[in-house]
Design an enzyme around this catalytic site. Structure first.
Site, PDB file in Angstrom:
ATOM      1  N   LEU A 198       7.664  36.722 -15.471  1.00 17.25           N
ATOM      2  CA  LEU A 198       8.391  37.906 -15.008  1.00 17.25           C
ATOM      3  C   LEU A 198       8.896  37.734 -13.578  1.00 17.25           C
ATOM      4  O   LEU A 198       9.986  38.202 -13.231  1.00 17.25           O
ATOM      5  CB  LEU A 198       7.552  39.177 -15.199  1.00 17.25           C
ATOM      6  CG  LEU A 198       7.793  39.753 -16.605  1.00 17.25           C
ATOM      7  CD1 LEU A 198       7.129  38.955 -17.690  1.00 17.25           C
ATOM      8  CD2 LEU A 198       7.429  41.208 -16.687  1.00 17.25           C
ATOM      9  N   VAL A 224       0.366  33.285 -17.178  1.00 15.48           N
ATOM     10  CA  VAL A 224       1.683  32.743 -17.534  1.00 15.48           C
ATOM     11  C   VAL A 224       2.731  33.862 -17.488  1.00 15.48           C
ATOM     12  O   VAL A 224       3.840  33.685 -16.952  1.00 15.48           O
ATOM     13  CB  VAL A 224       1.644  32.073 -18.927  1.00 15.48           C
ATOM     14  CG1 VAL A 224       3.032  31.590 -19.321  1.00 15.48           C
ATOM     15  CG2 VAL A 224       0.651  30.921 -18.936  1.00 15.48           C
ATOM     16  N   CYS A 225       2.372  35.023 -18.028  1.00 11.34           N
ATOM     17  CA  CYS A 225       3.308  36.164 -18.024  1.00 11.34           C
ATOM     18  C   CYS A 225       3.698  36.540 -16.604  1.00 11.34           C
ATOM     19  O   CYS A 225       4.853  36.888 -16.336  1.00 11.34           O
ATOM     20  CB  CYS A 225       2.687  37.368 -18.725  1.00 11.34           C
ATOM     21  SG  CYS A 225       2.243  37.065 -20.441  1.00 11.34           S
ATOM     22  N   THR A 226       2.748  36.463 -15.690  1.00 15.31           N
ATOM     23  CA  THR A 226       3.032  36.810 -14.293  1.00 15.31           C
ATOM     24  C   THR A 226       4.117  35.890 -13.740  1.00 15.31           C
ATOM     25  O   THR A 226       5.066  36.345 -13.094  1.00 15.31           O
ATOM     26  CB  THR A 226       1.741  36.722 -13.454  1.00 15.31           C
ATOM     27  OG1 THR A 226       0.788  37.644 -13.995  1.00 15.31           O
ATOM     28  CG2 THR A 226       1.990  37.052 -11.997  1.00 15.31           C
TER      29      THR A 226
END
Ligand code: BEZ
Length: 213
Positions: free
Chosen positions: A51, A46-48
């Protein structure tokens, strides 16, 4: 000791190691707006996507005179390696700094670790900071839910509009749509301030076209 940052508080200043070198937060923001946001962990799915999304929206933040800066408690080598994966998988180039905060200095200053959710990783926090360095918005999402960064842009639009005019923005408002005249403005004053006119649905609910359009 972890902080509880509330609206109207001074945004704590700090100097930290980032993917773009050592950055002092206030110097980085200059006279403009800022968006400080944390993610839980590098090399996670999810973080990928988050960002990558922010990188693609950089032009929209710049248009609003806003600078973005990310953060997690991962070290700088991890950030630098992960950025390559973000660029590759999200078809973009990460174009904003990501703070490496392995000793949690900034995470604690901003209360980004919520121990009952996870006692080591930062949650998905967002702080919008105004040119006066006061906190204008705080938002907290769980690790399982990626944020809607269009919403962050929408809030900046509202904050910038309402800083200059005696209006508020209604539910789901978007740039260009009608706004609400603040109740403290009398009808007499409203006639002067809003020459495009206004509709009175209730004495406390008066609608006018966006005044700076
Ligand atoms: C994610 O970005 O997918 C993620 C990160 C930390 C915990 C759970 C999910």
């Amino acid at each position: 000791m972890t902080a509880n940052i509330r609206l109207g508080d001074d945004a704590p200043d700090f100097t930290a190691e980032t993917t773009e070198g050592k950055i002092n937060f206030y110097d980085y923001l200059g006279d403009g707006w800022g968006v400080l946001f944390s993610h839980p962990k590098d090399y996670t799915p999810v973080c990928t996507t988050e960002l990558g999304t922010v990188a693609k929206l950089k032009g929209e933040f710049t248009k609003r005179n806003a600078k973005v800066i990310g953060l997690s408690v991962d070290p700088i080598d991890s950030h630098n390696g992960w950025v390559k994966d973000i660029n590759e998988t999200q078809h973009t180039t990460v174009n904003f700094p990501i703070i490496a905060d392995p000793d949690r200095t900034v995470a604690d200053l901003y209360g980004m670790i919520h121990p009952n959710a996870d006692d080591t990783l930062t949650v998905r926090s967002v702080f919008i900071v105004g040119p006066d360095k006061k906190v204008k918005l705080t938002l907290t999402y769980p690790a399982s839910t990626g944020r809607n960064f269009q919403e962050i842009l929408r809030v900046i639009d509202s904050l910038q509009l309402t800083a200059g005019y005696k209006v508020s923005t209604p539910a789901d408002w978007k740039e260009g749509e009608d706004v609400i005249i603040v109740p403290a403005v009398s009808d007499e004053e409203a006639k002067e301030r809003f020459p495009k006119g206004f509709k009175t649905l209730k004495p406390y609910l008066r609608i006018t076209p966006q005044p700076n359009k």
